[in-house]
Design a protein around this motif. Structure first.
Motif, PDB file in Angstrom:
ATOM      1  N   VAL A  52       0.828  -1.201   0.000  1.00 15.20           N
ATOM      2  CA  VAL A  52       0.000   0.000   0.000  1.00 15.20           C
ATOM      3  C   VAL A  52       0.864   1.254   0.000  1.00 15.20           C
ATOM      4  O   VAL A  52       0.610   2.211  -0.740  1.00 15.20           O
ATOM      5  CB  VAL A  52      -0.959   0.002   1.213  1.00 15.20           C
ATOM      6  CG1 VAL A  52      -1.647   1.359   1.349  1.00 15.20           C
ATOM      7  CG2 VAL A  52      -1.991  -1.102   1.068  1.00 15.20           C
ATOM      8  N   SER A  74      -5.858  -2.412  -4.572  1.00 14.46           N
ATOM      9  CA  SER A  74      -7.203  -1.906  -4.308  1.00 14.46           C
ATOM     10  C   SER A  74      -7.196  -0.851  -3.209  1.00 14.46           C
ATOM     11  O   SER A  74      -7.830   0.210  -3.337  1.00 14.46           O
ATOM     12  CB  SER A  74      -8.137  -3.062  -3.917  1.00 14.46           C
ATOM     13  OG  SER A  74      -8.247  -3.983  -4.974  1.00 14.46           O
ATOM     14  N   ILE A  75      -6.491  -1.116  -2.124  1.00 15.93           N
ATOM     15  CA  ILE A  75      -6.472  -0.180  -0.999  1.00 15.93           C
ATOM     16  C   ILE A  75      -5.785   1.123  -1.385  1.00 15.93           C
ATOM     17  O   ILE A  75      -6.296   2.224  -1.119  1.00 15.93           O
ATOM     18  CB  ILE A  75      -5.786  -0.820   0.223  1.00 15.93           C
ATOM     19  CG1 ILE A  75      -6.614  -2.002   0.741  1.00 15.93           C
ATOM     20  CG2 ILE A  75      -5.597   0.209   1.336  1.00 15.93           C
ATOM     21  CD1 ILE A  75      -5.921  -2.806   1.815  1.00 15.93           C
ATOM     22  N   SER A  76      -4.619   1.023  -2.014  1.00 18.30           N
ATOM     23  CA  SER A  76      -3.892   2.243  -2.374  1.00 18.30           C
ATOM     24  C   SER A  76      -4.653   3.054  -3.418  1.00 18.30           C
ATOM     25  O   SER A  76      -4.678   4.295  -3.348  1.00 18.30           O
ATOM     26  CB  SER A  76      -2.493   1.893  -2.896  1.00 18.30           C
ATOM     27  OG  SER A  76      -2.558   1.058  -4.032  1.00 18.30           O
ATOM     28  N   ILE A 131      -7.599   4.888  -1.570  1.00 20.28           N
ATOM     29  CA  ILE A 131      -7.124   6.037  -0.790  1.00 20.28           C
ATOM     30  C   ILE A 131      -6.756   7.187  -1.711  1.00 20.28           C
ATOM     31  O   ILE A 131      -7.090   8.355  -1.454  1.00 20.28           O
ATOM     32  CB  ILE A 131      -5.915   5.626   0.072  1.00 20.28           C
ATOM     33  CG1 ILE A 131      -6.333   4.612   1.144  1.00 20.28           C
ATOM     34  CG2 ILE A 131      -5.279   6.851   0.737  1.00 20.28           C
ATOM     35  CD1 ILE A 131      -5.174   4.030   1.923  1.00 20.28           C
ATOM     36  N   ARG A 158      -4.871  -6.855  -2.875  1.00 23.24           N
ATOM     37  CA  ARG A 158      -5.255  -6.007  -1.741  1.00 23.24           C
ATOM     38  C   ARG A 158      -4.487  -4.695  -1.750  1.00 23.24           C
ATOM     39  O   ARG A 158      -5.064  -3.626  -1.534  1.00 23.24           O
ATOM     40  CB  ARG A 158      -4.997  -6.755  -0.432  1.00 23.24           C
ATOM     41  CG  ARG A 158      -5.949  -7.910  -0.167  1.00 23.24           C
ATOM     42  CD  ARG A 158      -5.563  -8.633   1.111  1.00 23.24           C
ATOM     43  NE  ARG A 158      -6.396  -9.809   1.348  1.00 23.24           N
ATOM     44  CZ  ARG A 158      -6.175 -10.693   2.302  1.00 23.24           C
ATOM     45  NH1 ARG A 158      -5.127 -10.542   3.113  1.00 23.24           N
ATOM     46  NH2 ARG A 158      -6.979 -11.737   2.448  1.00 23.24           N
TER      47      ARG A 158
END
Length: 423
Positions: free
Chosen positions: A23, A227-229, A232, A224
């Protein structure tokens, strides 16, 4: 057949990176100078439809990220779509993706260098840009690389600067929510063009996928992390775009040479403007350093495969860096930074990177369910979105980008023809 033990494959990289590391790497690649550079050209294209363009860019980026994540999990090796295209579609498509990456990211280097110039010394932006390229090429030549700790520091500085701009803009007496509405100046073509330009600021999520050999449990960590980075980054960009629009309005943003520092000044926070300029310069220099490293290493890989002149594959005996590739990349970037404007560099870069991801989506379409294939609609939207946004870019960017890709394809054909005639 039994897998070889780690000791039997000493050339493999160590898998040390977890989800948090992935991330951070994704945020470091995306939340950088792109947001400082891309807003003004996008506002020039879309006017008050800027936020719609941002949403469209995010949708295409999400599809590209999903396709890239599934492919990276299937092929956890360095190289990204250069590897996926070769494995799924054939040698030519892998080569074309690599060529599009090199030319697109070379233009990204120029855009980052020009961003440094625009914020540090607007009147001499081109001279500062060239100086930045020369300085960082020299740093790379000596073998000095940006560490993971430095990446976290740069991300923290950039987020702090963006947060300050958001706060002063939204609390300013000159802010106006009415400026966020879609007015008569927004056209469908302009919104698509803005989306293509804003895609430039999202493109860094692929950095995670290219680290496939260094990630623990890549089948889960890479999707993951991407998708998360990406999520955000989208939230940060949307909040920043809204805050700057409320202060400058679409027209003021379109005309701004250094939009975030101009927004701080328009909001009455004159003391914050120099801080924003420093933050933008730090972000752009960090991105430029990472981009030069990435492009020179991809150039090295393609030169080793003889898709580029083999002489570029040389590694310096003392510094252990691909010194010829770095010098070649630095020279090309310096010339581009000296001769084009930020909008032109961003447009050309976006065309090359969108072509790169079009190949990635085509590769994802060929995955079977047991190979982790995404929902069919994802690569379809991603592929179509890449093509639409690429050809919605300014005409000069489309012509230049298509010409360079055609030259690359022709060079591939000539090389194959010569190889076939060679006994």
């Amino acid at each position: 057949m039994r897998k070889p033990s780690p000791a039997a494959v000493p050339d493999e990289l160590q898998r040390r990176l977890g989800v948090f590391d992935a991330v951070v790497i994704g945020l470091g690649a995306m939340i950088g100078a792109g947001i400082f550079a891309a807003l003004a050209p996008a506002a020039h294209a879309a006017g008050s439809g800027l936020l719609i363009g941002l949403a469209l860019a995010a949708v295409v980026a999400y599809c590209n990220a999903t396709s890239s994540a599934r492919l990276a999990a299937r092929y956890p090796a360095s190289g990204g779509t250069y590897v996926y295209g070769r494995e799924r579609l054939g040698d030519f498509w892998g080569y074309l993706a690599g060529w599009a990456f090199v030319v697109g990211k070379t233009a990204s280097c120029a855009a980052m260098a020009l961003t440094v110039g625009s914020y540090v010394w607007p009147g001499q932006a081109h001279a500062v840009a060239v100086a930045a390229v020369v300085a960082l090429t020299a740093v790379n030549y000596a073998g000095v690389q940006k560490s993971a700790l430095l990446t976290r520091v740069v991300v923290a500085v950039v987020l702090a600067v963006l947060a300050a701009v958001v706060v002063v803009s939204l609390t300013s007496s000159s802010s106006s929510a009415a400026r966020l509405g879609v007015g008569d100046d927004a056209t469908f073509g302009g919104v698509l063009q803005a989306a293509g330009l804003l895609f430039f600021a999202f493109a860094g999520y692929a950095r995670i996928a290219t680290l496939g050999e260094e990630v623990r449990d890549p089948q889960h960590t890479i999707p993951r992390g991407i998708s998360i980075s990406l999520g955000i980054t989208l939230v940060v960009y949307a909040v920043v775009a809204i805050s700057v629009l409320t202060v400058l309005g679409p027209k003021g943003l379109a005309e701004a040479a250094a939009p975030l520092s101009d927004a701080a000044r328009a909001a009455g926070a004159d003391r914050l403007a120099p801080v924003v300029r420093v933050g933008a310069a730090v972000a752009a220099l960090g991105s430029l350093l990472a981009l030069i490293l990435g492009v020179s290493r991809t150039t090295l890989a393609m030169a080793r495969d003889r898709h580029l002149p083999h002489g570029l594959a040389a590694v310096h005996t003392k510094f252990k860096v691909p010194h010829r590739a770095e010098l070649a990349v630095g020279a090309v970037v310096a010339v581009v930074a000296a001769t084009v404007d930020v909008r032109g560099a961003i447009g050309f870069s976006s065309f090359g990177v969108l072509a790169y991801y079009a190949v990635a989506n085509a590769c994802a379409w060929t995955l079977r369910p047991l190979e982790g294939r995404p929902a069919r609609i994802i690569p379809v939207i991603g592929f179509a979105g890449c093509l639409v946004l690429a050809f919605a870019l300014p005409l000069s960017s489309v012509v230049a980008g298509a010409t360079v890709l055609a030259v690359g394809a022709a060079a591939y054909g000539v090389r194959r023809s010569v190889a076939a005639r060679t006994p």
